[in-house]
Design an enzyme around this catalytic site. Structure first.
Site, PDB file in Angstrom:
ATOM      1  N   CYS A 119      40.834  33.483  54.509  1.00 25.36           N
ATOM      2  CA  CYS A 119      40.606  34.849  54.972  1.00 25.36           C
ATOM      3  C   CYS A 119      41.629  35.225  56.034  1.00 25.36           C
ATOM      4  CB  CYS A 119      39.207  35.043  55.539  1.00 25.36           C
ATOM      5  SG  CYS A 119      38.962  36.774  55.993  1.00 25.36           S
ATOM      6  N   GLY A 162      44.730  41.586  41.525  1.00 22.33           N
ATOM      7  CA  GLY A 162      45.247  42.707  40.748  1.00 22.33           C
ATOM      8  C   GLY A 162      44.780  42.790  39.313  1.00 22.33           C
TER       9      GLY A 162
END
Ligand code: FAD
Ligand code: FMN
Ligand code: FES
Lengths: 305, 262
Positions: free
Chosen positions: A132, A246
């Site tokens: 993260c 994506g």
């Protein structure tokens, strides 16, 4: 023509199909139900969980970029205790494989969460977020160093019988070294990529646009990077891969499978098209039928042959 | 989903104001203050949907009216759509305004922040609630284009910084002088939408009076349905505890005292 066999086996984790919802894009799976029932999906990866509740980062948390999205949510979540108290029945009702994403600030945090979640009914696997970019300590620090990655995965492995997924960061010099470290640590599966560290500046106020200054880039803009990393990890480690970054349409999913992913996860694309996972599944099935693949698994890694 | 009936400019081109009318089953369930999340193009850029408030609801005709100001690529692409085209819109989304059952309602607007208040004024009017609009704007050129859209609200007061339309000053001054007058029976409630500093000032005035106030907030949104936590703002729960609130799902309308004013 017969429908394609969409089941996939990722080491110890068997999914009804290879399209999942990515962590952080789907909260705990309920909001998208009117558009795309979770029961259609191979599984959902829930919002990243930390030992303590977190309110997350100050606004603005989002900035749109060309074909991409920067986010700095900062792991806002209800915390381990509240999760275990309130969420399992709701998650079981979703009728899909529930993968719990965990993030910590110390190795002990990860081990503690893994142990506590092992006793919870209805969890299919743990996804260990060592990537993260939006919290100050931990997170990415574990994902950028092979020794630290191996240590965290080892601690989680020792703490749980559940399948362990190592979620890797693209913000590293050598993704193959991190993938091998995760494998040595005892991960069963590798997922990648988390977001790419980026930023945007408001030219009016002349200040960074995001409250957190930097954020993580996702969406179509990152797909070529994600695909390259999946391809490289397939060659570096023997573990099955969940590819993401994506994935927006079925053609993207086919590319990821060909690059070596056994399944894909859809994140940002849901924001544009809330039915994206269902549309991707339909397209994947049609592609397999048109090209003579009886099982979707036959596609995995073909780009390496 | 909807079908575009009208998408045309209001007033002078420099004002960049548009009206969008869509025919959609969403009109049957829409509430004042809710919004639509609109995909302006099928291409990967602009990537995200654009949120626009519901400004008019005609449930019987199945029509929603929205107004927007051109800002960047998204609204410019939207302005190119023609009647007869489909509109890819999610909605109606979010939690809207409370339509009062009695008393008198004040609508407090800053510039294009008037849009969501228009549907609230419509609903209040249908219930026979007396309704007044206090509307601050840039100058008379803005009001020349925009004032007509609020014609259904019986009482209207305007303020501009240069005094070219209505009184000279801020909308908060209109509010202060309104609050100095006695209100009719049943009590006064208020709803506001506009730039953040204006809302913050209105909230401070309302708290001091005290005047029950709901505000409609804006943040950048991605999913629009509560799943990404990208639109969240710090807030207070009813007991005063610190929370984060999703503008898209828990809002965009919040009781003013539940907002952590920054
Ligand atoms: C709940 C809600 C209701 C709204 N209702 C209306 C309305 O009725 N009429 C209207 O004209 N506008 C409304 N807006 C603002 C509108 O969504 C933005 O003006 C629009 O998204 C700008 O898009 P763009 O591509 O034209 O501009 P961009 O080039 O994308 O951006 C121009 C500016 O708009 C800001 N912006 C971009 N995306 C958003 C977003 N998703 N939310 C808020 N700001 C954004 C950017 O930070 C930038 O400063 C509303 C916003 C919200 C959150
Ligand atoms: C708003 C948002 C929140 C995210 N939160 C998390 C998270 O809590 N944990 C995590 O491991 N990944 C998180 N991610 C990363 C996604 O799971 C995914 O790895 C990344 O976005 C790339 O996929 P995409 O391009 O399909 O979105 C988040 C992404 C977004 C856009
Ligand atoms: S925009 Fe995603 S939670 Fe509000």
């Amino acid at each position: 023509m017969a429908v394609t066999d969409m089941r996939v086996a990722l080491g110890p984790l068997t999914l009804r199909n290879p399209v999942l919802a990515a962590s952080g894009a789907y909260n705990f799976g309920e909001e998208y139900a009117p558009y795309c029932p979770a029961s259609l999906l191979g599984g959902i990866m829930v919002k990243g969980l930390t030992p303590q509740p977190r309110l997350g980062n100050p606004p603005p948390r989002l900035a749109e970029t060309p074909a991409g999205l920067l986010n700095a949510v900062g792991l806002e979540n209800p915390g381990l205790e509240e999760f275990i108290r309130s969420y399992p029945p709701r998650l079981r009702a979703l009728d899909t494989a529930v993968i719990v994403n965990i993030a910590g600030f110390t190795v002990e945090d990860y081990a503690l969460m893994a142990r506590a979640l092992s006793g919870v009914e209805g969890i299919a696997a743990l996804e260990v977020n060592i990537s993260c970019p939006n919290v100050k300590h931990g997170g990415l620090a574990f994902g950028a160093d092979p020794a630290a990655a191996e240590e965290v995965l080892g601690a989680v492995r020792a703490a749980t019988p559940l399948p362990v997924i190592a979620k890797l960061s693209p913000n590293v010099a050598d993704i193959q070294a991190i993938a091998r470290a995760a494998e040595r640590g005892g991960a069963d599966i590798i997922s990648l990529i988390n977001t790419l560290l980026g930023m945007a500046i408001d030219i009016g106020s002349r200040r960074p646009l995001l409250g957190n200054i930097t954020g993580g880039l996702s969406g179509p803009a990152v797909k070529p990077v994600a695909l390259r990393m999946v391809y490289q990890v397939y060659e570096a480690a023997r573990l099955p891969i969940i590819g993401m970054g994506g994935v927006s349409k079925w053609e993207d999913a086919v590319e990821f499978l060909l690059a070596g992913a056994g399944a894909v996860a859809v994140g940002t694309a849901n924001f544009t098209n809330p039915r994206a996972p269902a549309d991707i599944l339909r397209g994947l099935d049609a592609y397999c039928r048109e090209n003579g693949f009886a099982k979707v698994e036959e596609l995995v890694g073909l780009a390496h042959k | 989903m909807g079908l575009i009936i009208d998408n045309s400019r209001l007033g002078a081109p420099e004002q960049k104001l548009y009206r969008l009318v869509v025919e959609s089953e969403m009109a049957r369930t829409a509430r004042p203050g809710q919004f639509l999340h609109i995909r302006v193009a099928d291409t990967p850029a602009p990537l995200l949907r654009r949120p626009l408030s519901i400004a008019g609801i005609d449930a019987a005709a199945g029509r929603l009216t929205l107004y927007y100001r051109l800002k960047g690529q998204g609204t410019e692409l939207l302005a190119r759509k023609r009647p007869g085209e489909k509109l890819d819109a999610l909605g109606p989304l979010g939690r809207g305004f409370t339509v009062p059952a009695a008393g008198e309602l004040l609508l407090i607007a800053g510039g294009v922040g008037v849009f969501p208040l228009l549907s609230l004024g419509e609903a209040a009017g249908r219930r026979g609630i007396p309704c007044a609009l206090l509307w601050g704007g840039e100058n008379s050129a803005f009001f020349a284009a925009a004032a007509g859209i609020a014609g259904h609200i019986p009482t209207r007061r305007y303020a501009t910084m240069d005094g070219s339309f209505g009184v000279r000053g801020l909308v908060t001054e209109l509010l202060t002088s309104r609050l100095a007058q006695p209100s009719t029976g049943g009590g006064l409630t208020a709803a506001a939408c506009g730039p953040y500093p204006m809302l913050k000032a209105v909230a401070a005035t309302a708290r001091a009076h005290p005047l029950p106030l709901e505000v409609s907030l804006e943040t950048t949104m991605a999913c629009g349905i509560g799943a990404c936590l990208g639109c969240a703002l710090p807030g207070r729960d009813a007991a005063g505890g610190r929370v984060t609130r999703r503008v898209c799902l828990d809002g965009p309308v919040f009781p003013a005292e539940e907002v952590e004013w920054l």
